[in-house]
Design an enzyme around this catalytic site. Sequence first.
Site, short mmCIF file in Angstrom:
data_model
loop_
_atom_site.label_atom_id
_atom_site.label_comp_id
_atom_site.label_asym_id
_atom_site.label_seq_id
_atom_site.Cartn_x
_atom_site.Cartn_y
_atom_site.Cartn_z
CB VAL A 15 2.45 56.00 22.27
CG1 VAL A 15 3.79 56.69 22.42
CG2 VAL A 15 1.71 56.51 21.04
CB SER A 40 -2.67 49.76 34.61
OG SER A 40 -3.45 50.01 33.48
NE ARG A 109 2.75 66.96 20.13
CZ ARG A 109 1.74 66.21 19.69
NH1 ARG A 109 0.73 66.77 19.03
NH2 ARG A 109 1.75 64.91 19.89
CB CYS A 148 1.76 60.61 14.37
SG CYS A 148 -0.01 60.77 14.54
CD GLN A 174 -3.49 61.79 10.00
OE1 GLN A 174 -3.68 62.95 9.63
NE2 GLN A 174 -3.42 61.48 11.29
N GLY A 178 -2.84 55.37 14.88
CA GLY A 178 -2.69 56.75 15.34
C GLY A 178 -3.79 57.17 16.30
CE LYS A 203 -3.90 67.28 17.58
NZ LYS A 203 -3.88 65.94 18.12
NE ARG A 231 -7.62 57.91 12.47
CZ ARG A 231 -6.58 58.41 13.13
NH1 ARG A 231 -5.34 58.07 12.80
NH2 ARG A 231 -6.76 59.26 14.12
CG HIS A 238 0.06 58.91 9.89
ND1 HIS A 238 -0.72 57.81 10.16
CD2 HIS A 238 -0.04 59.70 10.99
CE1 HIS A 238 -1.27 57.94 11.36
NE2 HIS A 238 -0.86 59.07 11.89
CG ASN A 323 1.02 55.78 12.85
OD1 ASN A 323 1.27 54.97 11.96
ND2 ASN A 323 0.19 55.50 13.83
P1 NAP Z 1 -3.74 54.96 24.36
O1 NAP Z 1 -3.43 53.68 23.68
O2 NAP Z 1 -5.16 55.31 24.62
O3 NAP Z 1 -2.92 55.00 25.79
C1 NAP Z 1 -3.13 55.99 26.76
C2 NAP Z 1 -2.28 55.76 28.00
O4 NAP Z 1 -2.61 56.79 28.97
C3 NAP Z 1 -2.49 54.41 28.70
O5 NAP Z 1 -1.27 53.94 29.21
C4 NAP Z 1 -3.43 54.78 29.86
O6 NAP Z 1 -3.29 53.91 30.98
C5 NAP Z 1 -2.89 56.14 30.23
N1 NAP Z 1 -3.90 56.89 31.00
C6 NAP Z 1 -5.18 57.17 30.64
N2 NAP Z 1 -5.80 57.84 31.65
C7 NAP Z 1 -4.90 57.96 32.65
C8 NAP Z 1 -4.94 58.56 33.95
N3 NAP Z 1 -6.05 59.15 34.44
N4 NAP Z 1 -3.80 58.51 34.71
C9 NAP Z 1 -2.68 57.93 34.24
N5 NAP Z 1 -2.60 57.34 33.02
C10 NAP Z 1 -3.69 57.36 32.23
O7 NAP Z 1 -3.14 56.21 23.56
P2 NAP Z 1 -1.87 56.26 22.54
O8 NAP Z 1 -2.30 56.10 21.13
O9 NAP Z 1 -0.79 55.39 23.10
O10 NAP Z 1 -1.46 57.81 22.68
C11 NAP Z 1 -0.79 58.30 23.82
C12 NAP Z 1 -0.45 59.78 23.62
O11 NAP Z 1 0.39 59.90 22.49
C13 NAP Z 1 -1.65 60.66 23.33
O12 NAP Z 1 -1.43 61.90 23.94
C14 NAP Z 1 -1.67 60.75 21.80
O13 NAP Z 1 -2.30 61.92 21.35
C15 NAP Z 1 -0.18 60.78 21.50
N6 NAP Z 1 0.23 60.29 20.16
C16 NAP Z 1 -0.17 59.08 19.68
C17 NAP Z 1 0.29 58.64 18.45
C18 NAP Z 1 -0.12 57.33 17.83
O14 NAP Z 1 0.32 57.07 16.68
N7 NAP Z 1 -0.88 56.48 18.51
C19 NAP Z 1 1.19 59.42 17.74
C20 NAP Z 1 1.61 60.65 18.26
C21 NAP Z 1 1.12 61.05 19.47
P3 NAP Z 1 -4.34 52.69 31.26
O15 NAP Z 1 -4.04 51.62 30.24
O16 NAP Z 1 -4.01 52.29 32.65
O17 NAP Z 1 -5.72 53.26 31.11
#
Ligand code: NAP
Length: 346
Positions: A15, A40, A109, A148, A174, A178, A203, A231, A238, A323
């Site tokens: 995201v 990072s 939320r 999403c 989905q 996601g 949710k 999934r 989605h 999504n």
């Molecule tokens: P992701 O690819 O796993 O990315 C997670 C992010 O959080 C990365 O930037 C990670 O940084 C950071 N993070 C993890 N642990 C951390 C910590 N201790 N301190 C600071 N930063 C930390 O997940 P995503 O799919 O992008 O989803 C992100 C959020 O959006 C989630 O809450 C998810 O439920 C929600 N969401 C996702 C979607 C979707 O379609 N993917 C849709 C709606 C909502 P590092 O890379 O440095 O570890």
Amino acid sequence: MDAIEVGVLGATGVVGQQFVSRLARHPWFRCTWLAASERSEGKAYKSVAPWKLSTSIPGSAADRVVQACVPGKGPKVVFSGLDASVAGDIEQAFAAAGHIVVSNARNFRMDPLVPLLIPEVNADHLTLLGEQRQAKGWPGAIVTNPNCSTVVLAMALAPLRQFDVRACIVSTMQAVSGAGYPGVPSLDILGNVVPFISGEEEKMQAETLKILGTDGGRTPYAAAVSAHCNRVPVLDGHTMTISVAFEQKPSLAEIADALRNFSGRPQELWLPSAPQPPLVVTEEPNRPQPRLDADLGGGMAVTIGRLRDCPVMDAKFVALGHNTVRGAAGAAILNAELMHSEGLLG
Ligand code: NAP
């Protein structure tokens, strides 16, 4: 107009990358700060973000040094794509330090003082922010966008509220994006369907009723919603099949008109990310499909098709949304655009 400086928490994730990509070409916002985990921190963005978009990594972000998620250091307005395991504490700390957090994570939320916003559907829920500030004592604020799959369902049901939706059964298909990166192992998903996504059905059911509800969502919409979440091996988008029963049963033509004519504040204000129209109603018998329709309206439109009678409920149809765009980063950016137009980012 001077550009508004913004930052991204969780900038390296699936995201987060959508945020970085969309903000790099945004007419109002300029992204000047990227933050993520200790893994990072201190490194160039391009070396720690496993870039998964088909557009190339924006030049303005590639060499930017990733910061720790420490409040007070970045711009006042921050978008959050943080993992839910850490989003609660970090977002709260940012709001308490005066930041406006436009979040995509699930943690706040369902908080009764936090708007769960779809600008076309419940722009009036932003009035919660005054009470939020008083009750929580935050000089900043938190606003969230839905899950999403919820966003697709809630946008499809919103225009049908005029017929008093009584019950809805939704089954989702989905996409793997996601689940974040690296997400679902390929051996689990290739050539397969996984009929379980942890917490997703609950949710969808709860968030939809808050969004369609009144008094900022504190009086949930009075309908029964039952979700089945699955999934499937699709990259983005989605898809969901939806059956609806009404108190005042409309004709199929009335339903189609309501969907086609649906519009909201973003369209009225011509917000930069607003799709025109927000719902695309297709007549083709085999659409919508994720590969063909997920990108409509720049990924911000929801496509609806196969509207027909339902022998069990009253009507049924298929809906599809992107999504990681309408379901995540694009939704949060549209929220911020509406907030800016309403004078709530200052
Ligand atoms: P992701 O690819 O796993 O990315 C997670 C992010 O959080 C990365 O930037 C990670 O940084 C950071 N993070 C993890 N642990 C951390 C910590 N201790 N301190 C600071 N930063 C930390 O997940 P995503 O799919 O992008 O989803 C992100 C959020 O959006 C989630 O809450 C998810 O439920 C929600 N969401 C996702 C979607 C979707 O379609 N993917 C849709 C709606 C909502 P590092 O890379 O440095 O570890």
